[in-house]
Design a protein around this motif. Structure first.
Motif, short mmCIF file in Angstrom:
data_model
loop_
_atom_site.label_atom_id
_atom_site.label_comp_id
_atom_site.label_asym_id
_atom_site.label_seq_id
_atom_site.Cartn_x
_atom_site.Cartn_y
_atom_site.Cartn_z
N TYR A 30 13.44 21.33 2.19
CA TYR A 30 12.05 20.87 2.36
C TYR A 30 11.12 21.57 1.39
CZ TYR A 30 8.16 19.06 5.16
OH TYR A 30 7.06 18.39 5.60
N PRO A 31 10.19 20.96 0.72
CA PRO A 31 9.81 19.54 0.81
C PRO A 31 10.59 18.61 -0.13
CG PRO A 31 8.27 20.65 -0.62
CD PRO A 31 9.29 21.68 -0.21
N PHE A 32 11.64 19.12 -0.78
CA PHE A 32 12.38 18.27 -1.74
C PHE A 32 13.41 17.41 -1.02
CE2 PHE A 32 10.80 21.97 -4.01
CZ PHE A 32 10.06 21.35 -5.01
N VAL A 33 12.92 16.62 -0.10
CA VAL A 33 13.78 15.83 0.79
C VAL A 33 13.26 14.39 0.86
CG1 VAL A 33 14.43 17.80 2.22
CG2 VAL A 33 12.37 16.51 2.80
N THR A 34 14.02 13.52 1.48
CA THR A 34 13.51 12.19 1.77
C THR A 34 12.91 12.24 3.19
OG1 THR A 34 14.00 9.84 1.65
CG2 THR A 34 15.70 11.22 2.65
N ALA A 53 0.84 -1.21 0.00
CA ALA A 53 0.00 0.00 0.00
C ALA A 53 0.87 1.26 0.00
CB ALA A 53 -0.92 -0.01 1.22
N HIS A 54 1.98 1.21 0.73
CA HIS A 54 2.91 2.36 0.75
C HIS A 54 3.45 2.63 -0.64
CE1 HIS A 54 3.76 1.41 5.25
NE2 HIS A 54 2.82 2.32 5.14
N LYS A 55 3.82 1.55 -1.33
CA LYS A 55 4.41 1.71 -2.67
C LYS A 55 3.36 2.23 -3.67
CE LYS A 55 6.48 -2.39 -2.31
NZ LYS A 55 7.24 -3.61 -2.61
N LYS A 56 2.14 1.71 -3.51
CA LYS A 56 1.07 2.14 -4.42
C LYS A 56 0.81 3.64 -4.24
CE LYS A 56 -3.43 0.76 -6.08
NZ LYS A 56 -4.53 1.56 -5.54
N GLU A 57 0.76 4.05 -2.99
CA GLU A 57 0.51 5.46 -2.70
C GLU A 57 1.63 6.33 -3.27
OE1 GLU A 57 -0.10 6.31 1.48
OE2 GLU A 57 0.13 8.47 1.13
N ASP A 58 2.87 5.90 -3.04
CA ASP A 58 4.04 6.69 -3.47
C ASP A 58 4.15 6.74 -4.99
OD1 ASP A 58 6.28 8.25 -2.98
OD2 ASP A 58 7.64 6.53 -2.82
N SER A 59 3.60 5.71 -5.67
CA SER A 59 3.70 5.70 -7.13
C SER A 59 2.91 6.86 -7.74
CB SER A 59 3.21 4.36 -7.69
OG SER A 59 1.81 4.27 -7.52
N GLY A 60 2.00 7.44 -6.96
CA GLY A 60 1.20 8.56 -7.43
C GLY A 60 1.87 9.91 -7.18
N ASP A 61 3.09 9.91 -6.64
CA ASP A 61 3.75 11.19 -6.34
C ASP A 61 4.00 12.01 -7.60
OD1 ASP A 61 5.72 13.14 -4.99
OD2 ASP A 61 6.98 12.15 -6.48
N ARG A 62 3.53 13.26 -7.61
CA ARG A 62 3.82 14.16 -8.74
C ARG A 62 4.57 15.39 -8.23
NH1 ARG A 62 2.47 10.42 -10.75
NH2 ARG A 62 0.60 9.73 -11.82
N ILE A 85 7.34 15.91 -5.70
CA ILE A 85 8.77 16.12 -5.47
C ILE A 85 9.66 15.15 -6.25
CG2 ILE A 85 8.34 17.08 -3.15
CD1 ILE A 85 9.85 14.43 -2.19
N GLY A 86 9.06 14.20 -6.94
CA GLY A 86 9.88 13.27 -7.74
C GLY A 86 10.56 12.22 -6.89
N THR A 87 9.79 11.49 -6.11
CA THR A 87 10.37 10.44 -5.25
C THR A 87 10.85 9.27 -6.10
OG1 THR A 87 8.37 9.12 -4.98
CG2 THR A 87 8.64 10.99 -3.46
N THR A 88 11.49 8.32 -5.44
CA THR A 88 11.93 7.10 -6.14
C THR A 88 10.78 6.09 -6.26
OG1 THR A 88 12.63 6.07 -4.08
CG2 THR A 88 14.30 7.34 -5.26
N LYS A 89 9.64 6.43 -5.69
CA LYS A 89 8.42 5.59 -5.73
C LYS A 89 8.61 4.25 -5.02
CE LYS A 89 6.82 7.77 -10.02
NZ LYS A 89 6.49 9.02 -9.35
N ARG A 90 9.42 4.23 -4.00
CA ARG A 90 9.67 3.00 -3.27
C ARG A 90 8.88 2.93 -1.95
NH1 ARG A 90 11.68 2.54 -7.63
NH2 ARG A 90 13.55 1.34 -8.17
N GLY A 91 7.94 3.85 -1.79
CA GLY A 91 7.06 3.80 -0.61
C GLY A 91 7.65 4.42 0.65
N ILE A 92 8.73 5.15 0.48
CA ILE A 92 9.49 5.64 1.64
C ILE A 92 8.68 6.64 2.50
CG2 ILE A 92 11.61 6.85 2.34
CD1 ILE A 92 12.03 4.02 0.99
N GLY A 93 8.14 7.67 1.85
CA GLY A 93 7.39 8.70 2.59
C GLY A 93 6.21 8.11 3.36
N PRO A 94 5.33 7.36 2.69
CA PRO A 94 4.19 6.77 3.41
C PRO A 94 4.63 5.83 4.55
CG PRO A 94 3.79 6.71 1.04
CD PRO A 94 5.20 7.20 1.22
N ALA A 95 5.72 5.09 4.37
CA ALA A 95 6.16 4.17 5.44
C ALA A 95 6.63 4.95 6.67
CB ALA A 95 7.29 3.26 4.93
N TYR A 96 7.41 5.99 6.46
CA TYR A 96 7.85 6.80 7.61
C TYR A 96 6.68 7.57 8.23
CZ TYR A 96 12.89 5.97 7.15
OH TYR A 96 14.14 5.39 7.14
#
Ligand code: IMP
Ligand code: MG
Length: 363
Positions: free
Chosen positions: A216-220, A140-149, A151-162
């Motif tokens: 911020y917000p262009f951070v991990t 679910a974290h990865k699915k959510e992150d895949s929708g990031d438009r 900041i350009g994340t790596t789409k690995r679910g990092i933000g939602p998991a933290y």
């Protein structure tokens, strides 16, 4: 290192502080912790430094202290190229390698990475460990992150998991069946029977991407600093060396505008092979910013400073840095090295501990 007598600083040898219940003849040993910190925006060559230190220093453990499979550490081992995402570099030398409590673990991606290492002949059995209290990245974290438009994340679910970790709705590694054989209690490991261990703490991402100190917000979403390493169950008195790693020019991957419009940066990107090792995205380039670097050096207590990829500037034949908001040019690499060394040695880094790396496989 000789043992440190308790209270030696406060009471001098042989005397006991009036209120102290600790005898001065009680000695304690502390673990030796070396930390690798990226001083820029990731991809500065931490994997190479970790690999090199594992080869030359006697570590009992290597520990990844932040992030997850968003990281991509490129390593040349026995002439072969590897890209690791979650497994610490210690495995290449048979050193116990732990994914620490500051990390978010993607169990599926971890198993796949272990398989890839095994297939390439790298021994992982009994070497790869995951802190019981590390957090888990879910589908679910990865699915959510895949929708990031944004900041350009790596789409690995990092933000939602933290986010879920801090909202207290996350899942710890100890709850995941597939991770069971890999679990470790890092308190027992580092502060149990033995406490004279030598640990290399390997960071991911970089100071410019740090959740508190980055742009911020262009951070991990994790702590990329030495303090972030300590959060994994270490104490300040254990820190021995802090290896700050920077590139001779800067790179950044993500949505913000970073690269100035000048054809030289396209050339640097090609020569330096500046494409994300996790996502393959082109990295934006710029000259190294000395003032930002100085902040990173001071805030991480850097004792050893490595500048990688000076060979790329040599190839394009341009040596420039940004300092005091201006671009400063040098005639050759020696002039640039002299300027940089002169700038950073007054910050407590001996010039013999400032390195300029020109090769992929060593410092
Ligand atoms: P996230 O960590 O995937 O959430 O991405 C947040 C930002 O950090 C994006 O700009 C990513 O490109 C960047 N980022 C995350 N991990 C790395 C890395 O290992 N190297 C370089 N940039 C990274
Ligand atoms: Mg990388």
């Amino acid at each position: 290192m000789s043992p440190i007598p308790i209270n030696s600083r406060e009471s001098g040898s042989g005397t006991v502080l009036a209120n102290s219940h600790v005898q001065t003849d009680t000695y304690i040993e502390v673990n030796k912790l070396d930390v690798i910190v990226d001083l820029q925006y990731g991809d500065s060559g931490k994997g190479k430094i970790a690999h090199f230190l594992c080869k030359t220093k006697k570590y009992t453990h290597v520990l990844r202290y932040n992030g997850g499979s968003n990281a991509g550490h490129t390593i040349f081992h026995n002439g072969k190229k590897f890209v690791t995402h979650q497994v610490p570099v210690g495995v290449f030398y048979g050193i116990k390698s732990i994914i620490g409590s500051g990390c978010v673990v993607d169990p599926e991606a971890l198993m796949a990475e272990i398989q890839t290492l095994k297939a390439a002949g790298i021994k992982t059995k009994g070497l790869v460990w995951v802190a019981r209290n590390a957090q888990v990245v879910t589908a679910a974290h990865k699915k959510e992150d895949s929708g990031d438009r944004k900041i350009g994340t790596t789409k690995r679910g990092i933000g939602p998991a933290y986010r879920d970790k801090y909202a207290r709705t996350g899942v710890r590694a100890e709850k995941i069946r597939s991770l069971r054989p890999y679990l470790i209690d890092t308190y027992k490991e580092f502060h149990g029977a033995r406490n004279n261990l030598a640990v290399l703490a390997e960071g991911a991402q970089g100071f410019g991407l740090d959740i508190d100190w980055g742009d911020y917000p262009f951070v991990t979403s994790s702590h990329c600093t030495v303090a972030g390493a300590l959060l994994n169950g270490f104490t300040p008195r254990e820190v021995r060396n802090v290896w700050g790693v920077a590139k001779a020019y800067e790179t950044y991957v993500g949505k913000k505008k970073f690269e100035p419009s000048d054809a030289i940066f396209k050339k640097i990107r090609e020569v330096g092979e500046e494409y994300g090792s996790t996502t393959g995205r082109p990295r934006q380039c710029n000259w190294m910013d000395i003032d930002i670097l100085e902040r990173a050096v001071k805030m991480n207590g850097v004792t050893h400073l490595v500048f990688s990829k000076i060979d790329v500037l040599n190839s394009v034949g341009v040596w420039k840095v940004r300092v005091d908001k201006k671009v400063r040019a040098f005639k050759n690499q020696n002039e640039m090295k002299k300027f940089v060394t002169k700038h950073f040695s007054p910050l407590g880094i001996a010039s013999k501990n400032i390195y300029f790396s020109e090769r992929k496989d060593r410092i």
